[in-house]
Design a protein around this motif. Sequence first.
Motif, mmCIF file in Angstrom:
data_model
loop_
_atom_site.group_PDB
_atom_site.id
_atom_site.type_symbol
_atom_site.label_atom_id
_atom_site.label_comp_id
_atom_site.label_asym_id
_atom_site.label_seq_id
_atom_site.Cartn_x
_atom_site.Cartn_y
_atom_site.Cartn_z
ATOM 1 N N ILE A 167 0.875 -1.163 0.000
ATOM 2 C CA ILE A 167 0.000 0.000 0.000
ATOM 3 C C ILE A 167 0.917 1.220 0.000
ATOM 4 O O ILE A 167 1.776 1.357 0.873
ATOM 5 N N TRP A 168 0.751 2.082 -0.979
ATOM 6 C CA TRP A 168 1.649 3.224 -1.174
ATOM 7 C C TRP A 168 0.799 4.498 -1.109
ATOM 8 O O TRP A 168 0.022 4.777 -2.009
ATOM 9 N N ASN A 169 0.935 5.217 -0.020
ATOM 10 C CA ASN A 169 0.215 6.469 0.170
ATOM 11 C C ASN A 169 1.131 7.655 -0.110
ATOM 12 O O ASN A 169 2.277 7.687 0.349
ATOM 13 N N CYS A 170 0.621 8.634 -0.848
ATOM 14 C CA CYS A 170 1.379 9.834 -1.189
ATOM 15 C C CYS A 170 0.692 11.054 -0.586
ATOM 16 O O CYS A 170 -0.504 11.265 -0.804
ATOM 17 N N PHE A 171 1.466 11.834 0.147
ATOM 18 C CA PHE A 171 0.925 13.020 0.800
ATOM 19 C C PHE A 171 1.657 14.271 0.328
ATOM 20 O O PHE A 171 2.852 14.216 0.010
ATOM 21 N N GLU A 172 0.954 15.381 0.301
ATOM 22 C CA GLU A 172 1.581 16.648 -0.056
ATOM 23 C C GLU A 172 2.662 16.984 0.961
ATOM 24 O O GLU A 172 2.464 16.893 2.169
ATOM 25 N N GLY A 173 3.844 17.367 0.453
ATOM 26 C CA GLY A 173 4.968 17.681 1.321
ATOM 27 C C GLY A 173 4.929 19.104 1.843
ATOM 28 O O GLY A 173 4.052 19.904 1.496
ATOM 29 N N GLU A 174 5.920 19.414 2.654
ATOM 30 C CA GLU A 174 6.011 20.735 3.282
ATOM 31 C C GLU A 174 6.349 21.822 2.280
ATOM 32 O O GLU A 174 5.946 22.978 2.427
ATOM 33 N N TYR A 175 7.107 21.447 1.235
ATOM 34 C CA TYR A 175 7.583 22.431 0.267
ATOM 35 C C TYR A 175 6.792 22.355 -1.030
ATOM 36 O O TYR A 175 6.146 21.328 -1.311
ATOM 37 N N PRO A 176 6.835 23.409 -1.846
ATOM 38 C CA PRO A 176 6.151 23.348 -3.144
ATOM 39 C C PRO A 176 6.681 22.182 -3.980
ATOM 40 O O PRO A 176 7.884 21.909 -3.985
ATOM 41 N N PHE A 177 5.781 21.490 -4.652
ATOM 42 C CA PHE A 177 6.130 20.379 -5.541
ATOM 43 C C PHE A 177 6.955 19.309 -4.820
ATOM 44 O O PHE A 177 7.926 18.779 -5.357
ATOM 45 N N SER A 178 6.555 19.002 -3.594
ATOM 46 C CA SER A 178 7.192 17.925 -2.843
ATOM 47 C C SER A 178 6.115 16.939 -2.392
ATOM 48 O O SER A 178 4.950 17.296 -2.218
ATOM 49 N N VAL A 179 6.546 15.686 -2.229
ATOM 50 C CA VAL A 179 5.628 14.608 -1.863
ATOM 51 C C VAL A 179 6.308 13.709 -0.831
ATOM 52 O O VAL A 179 7.505 13.431 -0.924
ATOM 53 N N GLU A 180 5.522 13.255 0.130
ATOM 54 C CA GLU A 180 5.982 12.275 1.104
ATOM 55 C C GLU A 180 5.331 10.941 0.780
ATOM 56 O O GLU A 180 4.103 10.850 0.681
ATOM 57 N N HIS A 181 6.171 9.916 0.578
ATOM 58 C CA HIS A 181 5.685 8.580 0.227
ATOM 59 C C HIS A 181 5.730 7.681 1.465
ATOM 60 O O HIS A 181 6.784 7.511 2.077
ATOM 61 N N GLU A 182 4.614 7.110 1.804
ATOM 62 C CA GLU A 182 4.529 6.167 2.918
ATOM 63 C C GLU A 182 4.187 4.797 2.338
ATOM 64 O O GLU A 182 3.093 4.589 1.800
ATOM 65 N N LEU A 183 5.132 3.863 2.422
ATOM 66 C CA LEU A 183 4.954 2.549 1.805
ATOM 67 C C LEU A 183 4.914 1.468 2.872
ATOM 68 O O LEU A 183 5.770 1.420 3.764
ATOM 69 N N THR A 184 3.920 0.597 2.765
ATOM 70 C CA THR A 184 3.802 -0.552 3.660
ATOM 71 C C THR A 184 3.753 -1.816 2.800
ATOM 72 O O THR A 184 2.870 -1.961 1.949
#
Length: 250
Positions: A167-184
């Motif tokens: 399961i791969w969840n992608c969240f908006e990051g702190e900076y412009p055009f950044s993404v945080e990927h949470e993979l389980t």
Amino acid sequence: MTSYGKFAYLYDQLMQDIPYEKWLEITARYKQKYQVRGSRLLDIACGTGELSCRFAMEDYDVTGIDLSEDMLAVAKEKSDAEGLKIPYFQQNMAELEGLGQFDLITIFCDSLNYLSNEQEVIKTFEGVASHLEDNGLFLFDVHSEYKMEEIFKNQTFTYIEDDICYIWNCFEGEYPFSVEHELTFFVKDNQLKERYERVEEFHFQRTYSINQYKKWLEQTGFEALHILGDLEDKAVTGHTERILFIAKKK
């Protein structure tokens, strides 16, 4: 910068659609176009060594570096199995040192996007310049702003097979055009067939505008020769997902 952990040992199984042949073809084509005579190639963020091995099989004199010790262990096992003598080094791409001089330097598979800030990108370009021969080529690709905003942000991706799923969840990051990927990941235990091991990874990626990348290239002694959309000989559009830069050291 993110460093792969246990994911290193799952990477090749999960990433079978990676366009290795495209990168090989583009590198060879532009090497010939700009008459780069030498074949010393530095594969930055070489990961599991899949592309490094393919380059070596095409008679490039390859050196690979990666931040992840686990990735490098997989890469060495792979190249040894193929009888390829590829030296690998554990280094941060923003802190390159002591690797010698090369005719071609590559950072493929959007690895540059794992750098956390602008200064790290600049330091990476400076390090590449210091290890590249005059008139040598620097090739790298990055995610587009469109992909970060419209494909990744706030999306969930899944993969299900008998022996592995994620399961791969992608969240908006702190900076412009950044993404945080949470993979389980859930990986079947080879000895206990009904048991799955849970593996978690967290990754951060950030990209910038084409003009910003061009500015940093010029600032660090490069000329941007070509900017390709989605690894094809076509211009970047508003829906391009991957942008490839081909630059020459001045």
